[in-house]
Design an enzyme around this catalytic site. Structure first.
Site, PDB file in Angstrom:
ATOM      1  N   ASP A  45     -24.802 -19.741  -0.828  1.00 45.53           N
ATOM      2  CA  ASP A  45     -25.802 -21.029  -0.456  1.00 45.53           C
ATOM      3  C   ASP A  45     -25.203 -22.246   0.317  1.00 45.53           C
ATOM      4  O   ASP A  45     -24.693 -23.103   0.254  1.00 45.53           O
ATOM      5  CB  ASP A  45     -26.131 -21.637  -1.843  1.00 45.53           C
ATOM      6  N   TYR A  50     -25.634 -30.595   4.770  1.00 40.92           N
ATOM      7  CA  TYR A  50     -23.437 -29.869   4.852  1.00 40.92           C
ATOM      8  C   TYR A  50     -23.551 -30.163   6.286  1.00 40.92           C
ATOM      9  O   TYR A  50     -23.042 -29.231   7.048  1.00 40.92           O
ATOM     10  CB  TYR A  50     -24.187 -28.826   4.092  1.00 40.92           C
ATOM     11  N   LYS A  76     -32.045 -25.029   2.126  1.00 36.61           N
ATOM     12  CA  LYS A  76     -33.041 -26.515   1.643  1.00 36.61           C
ATOM     13  C   LYS A  76     -33.419 -26.602   2.426  1.00 36.61           C
ATOM     14  O   LYS A  76     -33.522 -26.618   3.819  1.00 36.61           O
ATOM     15  CB  LYS A  76     -32.047 -27.242   0.760  1.00 36.61           C
TER      16      LYS A  76
END
Length: 324
Positions: A45, A50, A76
């Site tokens: 993930d 990030y 995401k």
């Protein structure tokens, strides 16, 4: 149609490889991902947020080595990246890539986000897309306004992308149970990524969310099984310095584990994985040795007496499933 969920019980959480809290060089990050693969992890993930794309770049570099059908990958939506040579701050990530993060839960931005992630990863498909945070801050405050934007935007777009076969499943990636409950009431998600709300220290997901998921056949990925490090010897809880009451609770759990010769980290991981709605847990790790530690801890012995004492002391809910 059955809901898509990732394989478990152990996955790999990608926030640390976006330089979360401290910088990690490429070689160290890539060694951590390779170690995850070598220990049998097949669920990974990440997210654009990030490190402003850094984590996705690093994931792609390693995962492209392996047959695409052999692993499940989630990222995401809700954060678009715009080129910005000034490298604006993106806390808690340090020295990420030269992009500015813009929050956008609209339909068009969601479609673009999936496409952009594929390009950063160098892969033709992601398996699961999570709507990221839905909150005014990282602790999940004031989420309702963002949810309304996402309901007619991101949630609708991801449902269409799933129906078109572009992705296999979608859900929310959040730090609160309430948005997940709302999504179950108003949409058709497949899987949630819930960070920090089902752990040895904090179990609000047991009350309403997990029973609803069980009824609907929706699975949960547990992020933050160490609660930002407090259960692994650190000082943070929910991404900031732990409050005294949580430190005190951790110390009580630790004393019970030590009395029975158990590692509190093993108890933390195995507890999260024991609930039947949990598909996988994704502790983050910056270095290969920590990845290998997590794999070992998943199978380390935690005596039954530990779970009984934790229940007797009301440190975990009496309703919480525990490992056999």
């Amino acid at each position: 149609m059955p809901h898509f969920a990732p394989p478990g019980p152990l996955g790999f959480g990608g926030a640390p490889l976006g330089n979360m809290f401290e910088e990690v060089d490429d070689a160290t990050a890539e060694a951590a991902l390779a170690a995850a693969w070598d220990t049998g992890v097949r669920y990974f993930d990440t997210a654009p947020h990030y490190g402003s794309g850094l984590s996705e770049h690093r994931f792609g570099t390693i995962l492209r080595r392996y047959p695409r059908e052999d692993f499940v990958l989630s990222t995401k939506v809700g954060r678009l990246l715009r080129p910005d040579a000034s490298r604006p701050d993106n806390p808690p990530f340090k020295n990420g890539l030269p992009f500015r993060v813009e929050i956008d839960y609209s339909y068009d931005a969601t479609v673009r986000s999936v496409e952009d992630s594929c390009q950063r990863l160098g892969l033709a498909q992601i398996d699961i897309a999570f709507v990221h945070d839905l909150a005014a801050d990282h602790l999940g405050e004031e989420w309702t306004e963002q949810f309304e934007l996402a309901r007619t935007g991101a949630l609708r777009a991801l449902t269409d992308l799933r129906d078109q076969g572009v992705i296999k499943g979608w859900g929310l990636g959040v730090n609160l149970t309430e948005p997940c409950i709302r999504a179950l009431e108003e949409a058709d998600p497949d899987v949630f990524l819930l960070a920090g709300r089902y752990s040895l220290l904090d179990q609000p997901a047991l009350d309403q969310l997990f029973p609803m998921c069980a009824e609907r056949g929706v699975r949960v990925v547990v992020g933050g099984p160490y609660n930002s490090g407090l259960l692994a010897g650190g000082r943070n809880f929910d991404y900031q310095e732990a409050p005294p009451e949580m430190v005190a609770k951790r110390d009580k759990i630790l004393a019970i584990c030590e009395r029975h010769g158990a590692d509190i980290r093993a108890a933390a991981l195995q507890f999260c994985a024991a609930h039947p709605v949990v598909a996988a847990i994704i502790p983050g790790a910056k270095r290969a040795e920590k990845v290998e530690d997590n794999a070992r801890l998943m199978t380390a012995t935690v005596p039954a007496a530990v779970w009984q004492e934790l229940r007797d002391a009301s440190l975990i809910s009496a309703d919480a499933p525990v490992p056999n």
